[in-house]
Design a protein around this motif. Structure first.
Motif, mmCIF file in Angstrom:
data_model
loop_
_atom_site.group_PDB
_atom_site.id
_atom_site.type_symbol
_atom_site.label_atom_id
_atom_site.label_comp_id
_atom_site.label_asym_id
_atom_site.label_seq_id
_atom_site.Cartn_x
_atom_site.Cartn_y
_atom_site.Cartn_z
ATOM 1 N N PHE A 1 66.803 51.072 40.330
ATOM 2 C CA PHE A 1 65.955 50.270 41.056
ATOM 3 C C PHE A 1 64.545 50.893 41.164
ATOM 4 O O PHE A 1 63.603 50.188 41.059
ATOM 5 C CB PHE A 1 66.980 49.797 42.317
ATOM 6 N N SER B 1 63.554 43.684 46.624
ATOM 7 C CA SER B 1 64.856 44.256 46.943
ATOM 8 C C SER B 1 65.981 44.097 45.738
ATOM 9 O O SER B 1 65.787 43.292 44.818
ATOM 10 C CB SER B 1 65.362 43.156 48.027
ATOM 11 N N LEU B 2 66.952 44.816 46.072
ATOM 12 C CA LEU B 2 67.998 45.124 45.077
ATOM 13 C C LEU B 2 69.072 44.089 46.033
ATOM 14 O O LEU B 2 69.351 44.868 46.994
ATOM 15 C CB LEU B 2 68.495 46.288 44.569
ATOM 16 N N ALA C 1 62.680 48.792 38.710
ATOM 17 C CA ALA C 1 62.152 47.241 39.429
ATOM 18 C C ALA C 1 60.836 46.833 39.511
ATOM 19 O O ALA C 1 60.245 45.769 39.045
ATOM 20 C CB ALA C 1 62.788 46.929 40.763
ATOM 21 N N ASN D 1 71.774 42.496 50.938
ATOM 22 C CA ASN D 1 70.671 43.237 50.748
ATOM 23 C C ASN D 1 70.944 44.867 50.583
ATOM 24 O O ASN D 1 71.482 45.369 51.518
ATOM 25 C CB ASN D 1 69.371 43.116 51.436
ATOM 26 N N PHE E 1 70.088 42.122 37.317
ATOM 27 C CA PHE E 1 69.814 43.831 37.360
ATOM 28 C C PHE E 1 70.791 44.304 36.727
ATOM 29 O O PHE E 1 72.070 44.244 37.387
ATOM 30 C CB PHE E 1 69.213 44.243 38.656
ATOM 31 N N THR F 1 67.396 41.265 41.556
ATOM 32 C CA THR F 1 66.586 41.883 42.292
ATOM 33 C C THR F 1 65.766 40.425 42.470
ATOM 34 O O THR F 1 65.727 39.549 41.980
ATOM 35 C CB THR F 1 65.432 42.790 41.448
#
Length: 341
Positions: free
Chosen positions: A128, A78-79, A132, A44, A116, A97
């Motif tokens: 992001f 999350s990315l 996102a 993460n 992503f 993501t």
């Protein structure tokens, strides 16, 4: 990337009665699980802090997703970077993501993540932060639900937040007169001086309703709502006939254990022939690529401005989430856990 042996994670320990506090989470350590067929082991990199996260910690039966169970790892948009893949869909090193975790490493179902790529010239954290969740939420809520027309008045509440600031700028790009509400004079000044809002009103002022009415001399055509409560009621009083009320968020109620009454001006939905519609952006994930293409172009053209509030270190996650409800945040709140390999 070498496979790690252990991972820190934030365990959900106690349901908060109001604000997230020191007892809500605890930082723990666990062994890193081995992904099974169809799964990914990911590192993460960035986790998003969103107002709706507080709802996940309660026990509301009408929530749009399962609440987080006590003892489980806290979740976040999350990315991530793939460390190990047991799926043909993704390769090690690829960025994705997902609805992930407050953790160094996680195992995810490969069918539940999306690839992503940051637009050229845009830093990864900024990409992001905008692309996102916040950007698609603002785009869909304003344009697809609110359907503003040139010359109309659009009011955006919590306009200095990640979604609100983008919704207001997209409304300006649509040819509208845009009024924002925020919780301090400094935030209001940022909306007008930097983002180009036509007016901004501090909702904490005693004469907020009078100032809002002055800022909207021709009434309100589109209300982009992120707050609820008394602020929503103040806006409903000013709605024009056939106005549209977009319910994106209701942050004023998220820290309450019981349902918050209101809006008291709901009868205006009949008197003013209003369309009131709520939405959850996760329902529209299939449309993300199209929305993101517009967002990327506006960013490249310099037509969208955005402010990041990025905390560094997994240990900062609870503090970062709490800031969403105390007014201590500016712009998009995120936590950076690691840099991509």
């Amino acid at each position: 990337m070498s496979r790690p042996q252990s991972s820190r994670y934030w365990r959900f320990d106690t349901r908060p009665e109001s604000l997230v506090n020191a007892q809500t989470f605890s930082l723990q350590e666990r062994a890193v699980a081995t992904p099974e067929e169809g799964e990914l082991l990911v590192r993460n990199l960035l986790i998003s802090m969103d107002a709706t996260n507080r709802l996940w910690l309660g026990e509301r039966e009408e929530l749009y997703m399962e609440p987080i169970a006590l003892g489980d790892c806290m979740k976040a948009f999350s990315l991530c970077q793939v460390v190990e893949s047991r799926s043909r869909l993704y390769q090690p090193g690829q960025l994705v993501t997902a609805l992930g975790e407050w953790a160094d490493y996680s195992v995810l179902d490969a069918t539940q993540v999306q690839p992503f790529t940051a637009p050229d010239g845009l830093a990864l954290d900024m990409a992001f932060g905008i692309m996102a969740i916040a950007g698609p939420t603002a785009y869909h809520g304003l344009l697809n639900v609110g359907q503003p027309r040139p010359g109309e008045t659009v009011v955006v509440t919590a306009a200095s937040g990640a979604v609100g600031c983008l919704a207001g700028q997209i409304a300006k790009l649509s040819g509208c007169r845009v009024v924002g509400t925020a919780g301090s004079d400094a935030k209001c000044q940022w909306l007008t001086d930097t983002l180009g809002f036509d007016a901004a009103v501090n909702y904490k002022l005693d004469d907020f309703e009078a100032q809002l009415a002055e800022a909207c001399p021709n009434g309100i055509d589109v209300q982009f709502e992120n707050v609820g409560g008394a602020v929503l009621d103040s806006c409903l009083k000013l709605m024009n006939n056939n106005g549209r009320v977009v319910i994106c968020g209701l942050i004023s109620m998220y820290n309450s254990a019981e349902n918050v009454p209101g809006p008291y001006m709901f009868h205006n939905s009949i008197m003013k022939r209003l369309k009131i519609e709520g939405f959850v952006i996760l329902d529209h994930a299939a449309d993300f690529p199209r929305m993101q293409s517009y967002l990327a172009q506006w960013l490249r053209d310099g037509q969208l401005k955005f402010r990041l509030n990025c905390q560094h270190g997994l240990e900062k996650a609870p503090e970062a989430l709490r800031s969403l409800y105390t007014g201590d945040n500016d712009g998009k709140v995120m936590v950076q856990i690691a840099e991509p390999a």
